[in-house]
Design an enzyme around this catalytic site. Structure first.
Site, PDB file in Angstrom:
ATOM      1  N   ASN A 299      47.095  43.256  43.766  1.00  0.00           N
ATOM      2  CA  ASN A 299      46.742  42.553  44.996  1.00  0.00           C
ATOM      3  C   ASN A 299      47.616  41.303  45.069  1.00  0.00           C
ATOM      4  OD1 ASN A 299      45.576  41.215  47.109  1.00  0.00           O
ATOM      5  ND2 ASN A 299      43.590  40.873  46.111  1.00  0.00           N
ATOM      6  N   TRP A 300      48.648  41.380  45.908  1.00  0.00           N
ATOM      7  CA  TRP A 300      49.628  40.288  45.958  1.00  0.00           C
ATOM      8  C   TRP A 300      49.123  39.095  46.776  1.00  0.00           C
ATOM      9  CZ3 TRP A 300      54.700  43.596  47.060  1.00  0.00           C
ATOM     10  CH2 TRP A 300      54.956  44.408  45.955  1.00  0.00           C
ATOM     11  N   LYS A 301      47.988  39.260  47.431  1.00  0.00           N
ATOM     12  CA  LYS A 301      47.371  38.181  48.228  1.00  0.00           C
ATOM     13  C   LYS A 301      48.407  37.545  49.159  1.00  0.00           C
ATOM     14  CE  LYS A 301      43.904  37.676  44.681  1.00  0.00           C
ATOM     15  NZ  LYS A 301      42.926  36.847  44.000  1.00  0.00           N
TER      16      LYS A 301
ATOM     17  N   HIS B  52      37.093  42.165  49.762  1.00  0.00           N
ATOM     18  CA  HIS B  52      37.486  41.244  48.692  1.00  0.00           C
ATOM     19  C   HIS B  52      36.673  39.958  48.815  1.00  0.00           C
ATOM     20  CE1 HIS B  52      39.798  38.549  46.185  1.00  0.00           C
ATOM     21  NE2 HIS B  52      40.304  39.632  45.612  1.00  0.00           N
TER      22      HIS B  52
ATOM     23  N   GLU C 196      37.447  36.988  48.542  1.00  0.00           N
ATOM     24  CA  GLU C 196      38.078  35.923  49.340  1.00  0.00           C
ATOM     25  C   GLU C 196      37.862  36.169  50.833  1.00  0.00           C
ATOM     26  OE1 GLU C 196      41.927  36.229  47.431  1.00  0.00           O
ATOM     27  OE2 GLU C 196      40.998  35.451  45.605  1.00  0.00           O
TER      28      GLU C 196
ATOM     29  N   GLU D 137      34.557  43.019  40.989  1.00  0.00           N
ATOM     30  CA  GLU D 137      35.287  41.780  40.742  1.00  0.00           C
ATOM     31  C   GLU D 137      34.314  40.602  40.764  1.00  0.00           C
ATOM     32  OE1 GLU D 137      39.697  42.188  41.917  1.00  0.00           O
ATOM     33  OE2 GLU D 137      38.597  41.650  43.709  1.00  0.00           O
TER      34      GLU D 137
ATOM     35  N   GLY E  97      40.872  34.617  39.469  1.00  0.00           N
ATOM     36  CA  GLY E  97      41.822  33.504  39.493  1.00  0.00           C
ATOM     37  C   GLY E  97      41.409  32.326  38.622  1.00  0.00           C
TER      38      GLY E  97
ATOM     39  N   SER F 186      40.932  37.984  36.635  1.00  0.00           N
ATOM     40  CA  SER F 186      41.679  37.499  35.472  1.00  0.00           C
ATOM     41  C   SER F 186      41.985  38.609  34.469  1.00  0.00           C
ATOM     42  CB  SER F 186      40.956  36.324  34.802  1.00  0.00           C
ATOM     43  OG  SER F 186      40.843  35.249  35.712  1.00  0.00           O
TER      44      SER F 186
ATOM     45  N   GLY G 299      45.280  40.502  40.410  1.00  0.00           N
ATOM     46  CA  GLY G 299      45.842  39.478  41.292  1.00  0.00           C
ATOM     47  C   GLY G 299      47.049  38.831  40.632  1.00  0.00           C
ATOM     48  N   GLY G 300      46.851  37.656  40.052  1.00  0.00           N
ATOM     49  CA  GLY G 300      47.934  36.850  39.464  1.00  0.00           C
ATOM     50  C   GLY G 300      48.919  37.657  38.622  1.00  0.00           C
TER      51      GLY G 300
HETATM   52  P1  PGA Z   1      43.094  37.669  39.619  1.00  0.00           P
HETATM   53  O1  PGA Z   1      42.631  38.263  41.039  1.00  0.00           O
HETATM   54  O2  PGA Z   1      43.588  38.830  38.807  1.00  0.00           O
HETATM   55  O3  PGA Z   1      44.157  36.674  39.944  1.00  0.00           O
HETATM   56  O4  PGA Z   1      41.876  37.036  39.017  1.00  0.00           O
HETATM   57  C1  PGA Z   1      42.013  39.520  41.136  1.00  0.00           C
HETATM   58  C2  PGA Z   1      41.685  39.810  42.572  1.00  0.00           C
HETATM   59  O5  PGA Z   1      41.331  38.880  43.302  1.00  0.00           O
HETATM   60  O6  PGA Z   1      41.761  40.964  43.020  1.00  0.00           O
END
Ligand code: PGA
Length: 251
Positions: free
Chosen positions: A9-11, A96, A98, A168, A174, A214, A235-236
């Site tokens: 997930n490149w956000k 998600h 977010e 998640e 994050g 994470s 994500g990251g």
């Molecule tokens: P993260 O994000 O790996 O940076 O914690 C995961 C996500 O939001 O899908």
């Protein structure tokens, strides 16, 4: 049997050249015997180009990070499931945390997004997750059950087969704090049980349930080793080709 999937997930990161370079680097580093389904979720404006590259090489699928709940029409700034599917994109990520948190998406909104996506031949990666408060109050199982049943359990058996679940926990996204493999496995097992109650054992055993929050190359092996963890939504760590590849290789 269910698939192992690792999705990046490149956000809201990466300019177009960076996105194409990242996709290219990951594809080049994929082991020739890779049998994990790899998915990139770039921003909407990069989706077409990244997907074209993936389709040409045939090794990776793509996902949108969101979709509009309306089918089409006067919804300025929105992107429809029909548009996404017209690029031959395979998945839409829906729910998600977010999106739920910053854009106030409710279980009811997400149900509409799931429906419009399936109707337009997109498969769904459906995210759920509890806050730290919910977990501390021991309300996390009820919370996840509600998120999943409110937005997914109206689906027919055939439609439910087109859904991947991503658990998640919000407190892990994050933050550098990962759920322990046991904490994640406990929730994944619970999710599989509620699927089994609604759709039966065969569907439950065939549903991929991903962990996110994470997840890095340092903890992915221990997480993916668990019976009910079928991969990750990353994500990251998906923004660095080497890290993402070593997560894919941890099965
Ligand atoms: P993260 O994000 O790996 O940076 O914690 C995961 C996500 O939001 O899908």
């Amino acid at each position: 049997m269910r698939k192992n999937i690792v999705a990046g997930n490149w956000k809201m990161n990466l300019k177009i050249d960076d996105a194409l370079n990242l996709a290219n680097d990951v594809i080049n580093l994929l082991p020739s015997d890779n049998d994990v389904e790899v998915v990139f979720a770039p921003s909407f404006i990069h989706l077409e180009k990244v997907n074209k590259m993936c389709l040409k090489l045939g090794l990776v699928n793509t996902a949108s990070q969101n979709v509009c709940q309306q089918e089409r029409g006067a919804f300025t700034g929105e992107v429809s499931a029909e548009m996404i599917h017209s690029l031959n994109v395979k998945y839409a990520i829906i729910g998600h945390s977010e999106r739920r948190g910053y854009f106030n998406e409710t279980n009811e909104d997400l149900k509409l997004k799931v429906d419009v996506s399936l109707k337009n031949n997109l498969k769904v990666i459906f995210c759920c997750g509890e806050s730290l408060n919910h977990r501390e109050e021991r309300f996390h199982f009820d919370w996840i059950k509600r998120q999943i049943s409110d937005s997914l359990f109206h689906l027919s058996l055939d439609d439910f087969r087109k859904v991947v679940i991503a658990y998640e926990p919000i407190w892990a996204i994050g933050t550098g704090v990962t759920a322990t493999p046991n904490q994640a496995e406990e929730m994944h097992k619970f999710i599989r049980e509620i699927i089994k109650k609604n759709y039966g054992e065969e569907v439950a055993n065939n549903t991929s349930i991903l962990y996110g929050g994470s997840c890095t190359s340092k903890n992915s092996k221990d997480l993916f080793y668990k019976d009910n963890i079928d991969g990750g939504l990353i994500g990251g760590a998906s923004l660095d080709p080497e890290s993402f590849i070593s997560i894919i290789k941890s099965f």
